[in-house]
Design a protein around this motif. Structure first.
Motif, PDB file in Angstrom:
ATOM      1  N   HIS A 177       0.834  -1.196   0.000  1.00 55.65           N
ATOM      2  CA  HIS A 177       0.000   0.000   0.000  1.00 55.65           C
ATOM      3  C   HIS A 177       0.873   1.251   0.000  1.00 55.65           C
TER       4      HIS A 177
ATOM      5  N   GLY B 150      -0.774   4.409   0.406  1.00 53.15           N
ATOM      6  CA  GLY B 150      -1.476   5.378   1.232  1.00 53.15           C
ATOM      7  C   GLY B 150      -1.765   4.823   2.610  1.00 53.15           C
TER       8      GLY B 150
ATOM      9  N   ASP C 201      -6.911   1.338   1.381  1.00 53.89           N
ATOM     10  CA  ASP C 201      -6.196   2.519   1.849  1.00 53.89           C
ATOM     11  C   ASP C 201      -6.902   3.768   1.313  1.00 53.89           C
ATOM     12  N   GLU C 202      -6.311   4.912   1.493  1.00 46.37           N
ATOM     13  CA  GLU C 202      -6.990   6.164   1.150  1.00 46.37           C
ATOM     14  C   GLU C 202      -7.348   6.263  -0.333  1.00 46.37           C
ATOM     15  N   GLN C 203      -6.585   5.591  -1.195  1.00 46.46           N
ATOM     16  CA  GLN C 203      -6.811   5.716  -2.634  1.00 46.46           C
ATOM     17  C   GLN C 203      -7.085   4.401  -3.344  1.00 46.46           C
ATOM     18  N   ASN C 204      -6.780   3.273  -2.726  1.00 47.14           N
ATOM     19  CA  ASN C 204      -6.805   1.995  -3.442  1.00 47.14           C
ATOM     20  C   ASN C 204      -7.529   0.912  -2.662  1.00 47.14           C
TER      21      ASN C 204
ATOM     22  N   SER D 260      -7.139   1.705  -8.219  1.00 55.38           N
ATOM     23  CA  SER D 260      -7.240   3.013  -7.575  1.00 55.38           C
ATOM     24  C   SER D 260      -8.674   3.523  -7.653  1.00 55.38           C
TER      25      SER D 260
ATOM     26  N   GLY E 236      -9.253   6.640  -7.482  1.00 53.02           N
ATOM     27  CA  GLY E 236      -9.148   7.964  -8.084  1.00 53.02           C
ATOM     28  C   GLY E 236      -8.714   9.007  -7.075  1.00 53.02           C
ATOM     29  N   MET E 237      -8.061  10.027  -7.553  1.00 53.67           N
ATOM     30  CA  MET E 237      -7.512  11.053  -6.668  1.00 53.67           C
ATOM     31  C   MET E 237      -8.594  11.858  -5.953  1.00 53.67           C
TER      32      MET E 237
ATOM     33  N   SER F  87     -11.275  10.620  -4.641  1.00 51.56           N
ATOM     34  CA  SER F  87     -11.913   9.785  -3.621  1.00 51.56           C
ATOM     35  C   SER F  87     -10.944   9.562  -2.470  1.00 51.56           C
ATOM     36  N   TYR F  88     -11.399   9.889  -1.272  1.00 49.44           N
ATOM     37  CA  TYR F  88     -10.582   9.730  -0.079  1.00 49.44           C
ATOM     38  C   TYR F  88     -11.227   8.644   0.760  1.00 49.44           C
TER      39      TYR F  88
ATOM     40  N   CYS G 276     -16.268   7.047   1.481  1.00 48.62           N
ATOM     41  CA  CYS G 276     -15.334   8.164   1.468  1.00 48.62           C
ATOM     42  C   CYS G 276     -16.071   9.396   1.988  1.00 48.62           C
TER      43      CYS G 276
END
Length: 351
Positions: free
Chosen positions: A119, A121, A141-144, A164, A166-167, A169-170, A188
């Motif tokens: 990972h 993130g 994780d935060e992105q994946n 992923s 996507g950037m 999405s948190y 998210c």
């Protein structure tokens, strides 16, 4: 309805946020919980309800090297579990096994089954295949999101696929659909995303702000429950995601966690930063042949079927777990390390 201090309590030495039912233990009502201490050696506690049902007994106390942010028990082996942990700014995840138990054990060594590396993130959670002996897990994780093939006998975990979100999405959590093992939901800050694990693609989403937690109704397909910081609890029909089919007011402060009962249709637990656990009876409407809701005329009408509010706590409640063995029992965990096990038997007659 307000409840007093009626639960069976147990105190951890340090602060904590996560607790899990040990589903694979068919002989005892058991829960697993872990601490979140920045400076001290952290601990994993295996708790079992006594045969008389009036005491929580620590059957195992295990040393864990880092702060535990997520913990989940393996659904097919009661000695195996996963944790998400941090050391400073570094986050990791691993699958562990504790030794055979012969009475209470004090801080024995946990055995590492597999480390979920790769990972990039901050890891948020580990999700286990919902039922049966199927050695697949998902880490988020935060992105994946990453799908793993776990081999507990060989003590290995191999990445099957990774994608992923996507950037924009948190990611902060998720749940595995117990009715469709190819589908998971990911939460998210601004939405709930639905992913197909066969293609590792997002298939749909609920655009709703500040979703903290999500859980599936295990007794009714297509029903999802979300906990949202300020707007309470929403019940969704996954076939029409534009509006929730029912709303619950949640908590007087942030609603942090929500869990659907594994056996009794419509019973929902919620936990919040108002130091309370609420028990709800919320039977979602069933559409009739014309496609209209037969029990609720408006999809966003607010109902308040609060059965009880449990107030055994002095701090925010983050952890919730129903017992699969005795589904009228649940455990909750407040940030100050207080575990409380309660029975909902007095409220079952109202269903």
């Amino acid at each position: 309805m307000q409840g007093g201090a009626t639960g069976i309590g147990y105190g951890l030495k340090y602060q904590a946020r996560c607790i899990s039912d040990v589903k694979a233990d068919t002989d005892h009502t058991s829960f697993l919980t872990g601490t979140l201490s920045l400076k001290e050696e952290n601990e994993v506690h295996l708790l079992r309800l006594s045969s008389g049902g009036n005491e929580l007994i620590c059957e195992g106390l295990f040393s864990h090297p880092n702060e535990i942010w997520d913990l989940a028990s393996c659904p097919f082996d009661q000695r195996i579990f996963s944790t998400v942990f941090s050391s400073g700014e570094t986050y990791g995840a691993a699958v562990w096994q504790f030794p055979e138990l012969y009475g209470e054990l004090s801080s024995p060594q946990l055995e590492s089954i597999a480390s979920l590396d790769g990972h990039t993130g901050k890891i948020r959670c580990v999700l286990w295949w919902p039922t049966g002996r199927h050695e697949k897990i998902v880490s988020v994780d935060e992105q994946n999101l990453t799908l793993w093939n776990l081999d507990t006998s060989k003590k290995t975990a191999q990445v099957q696929s990774q994608e992923s979100a996507g950037m924009l999405s948190y990611l902060n959590g998720g749940a595995w659909d117990p009715h469709d093992f190819n589908t998971i939901s990911l939460t998210c800050d601004s939405s709930v995303q639905f992913w197909d694990l066969r293609t590792m693609r997002k298939t749909d989403s609920i655009e709703h702000a500040h979703v903290r937690n999500v859980d599936y109704n295990m007794k009714k397909r297509y029903m999802l429950v979300t906990a949202e910081e300020e707007s309470g609890i929403h019940i969704w029909d996954l076939r029409k995601l534009k509006f929730p089919v029912a709303d619950l007011p949640g908590h007087s402060h942030w609603t942090w966690n929500v869990k659907c009962n594994p056996e009794y249709e419509g019973l929902i637990l919620s936990a919040g930063t108002d130091s309370a656990v609420n028990l709800w009876l919320a039977l979602p409407p069933t559409p009739n042949d014309s496609g209209h809701e037969s029990l609720i005329e408006s999809t966003n009408r607010t109902v308040e079927p609060l059965l009880n509010s449990f107030n055994d706590y002095e701090d925010s409640v983050y952890g919730l777990a129903w017992s699969f063995r005795e589904p009228w029992m649940f455990a909750s965990l407040s940030y100050d390390g207080r575990v409380v096990v309660e029975s909902i038997k007095p409220y079952l007659s109202r269903k």
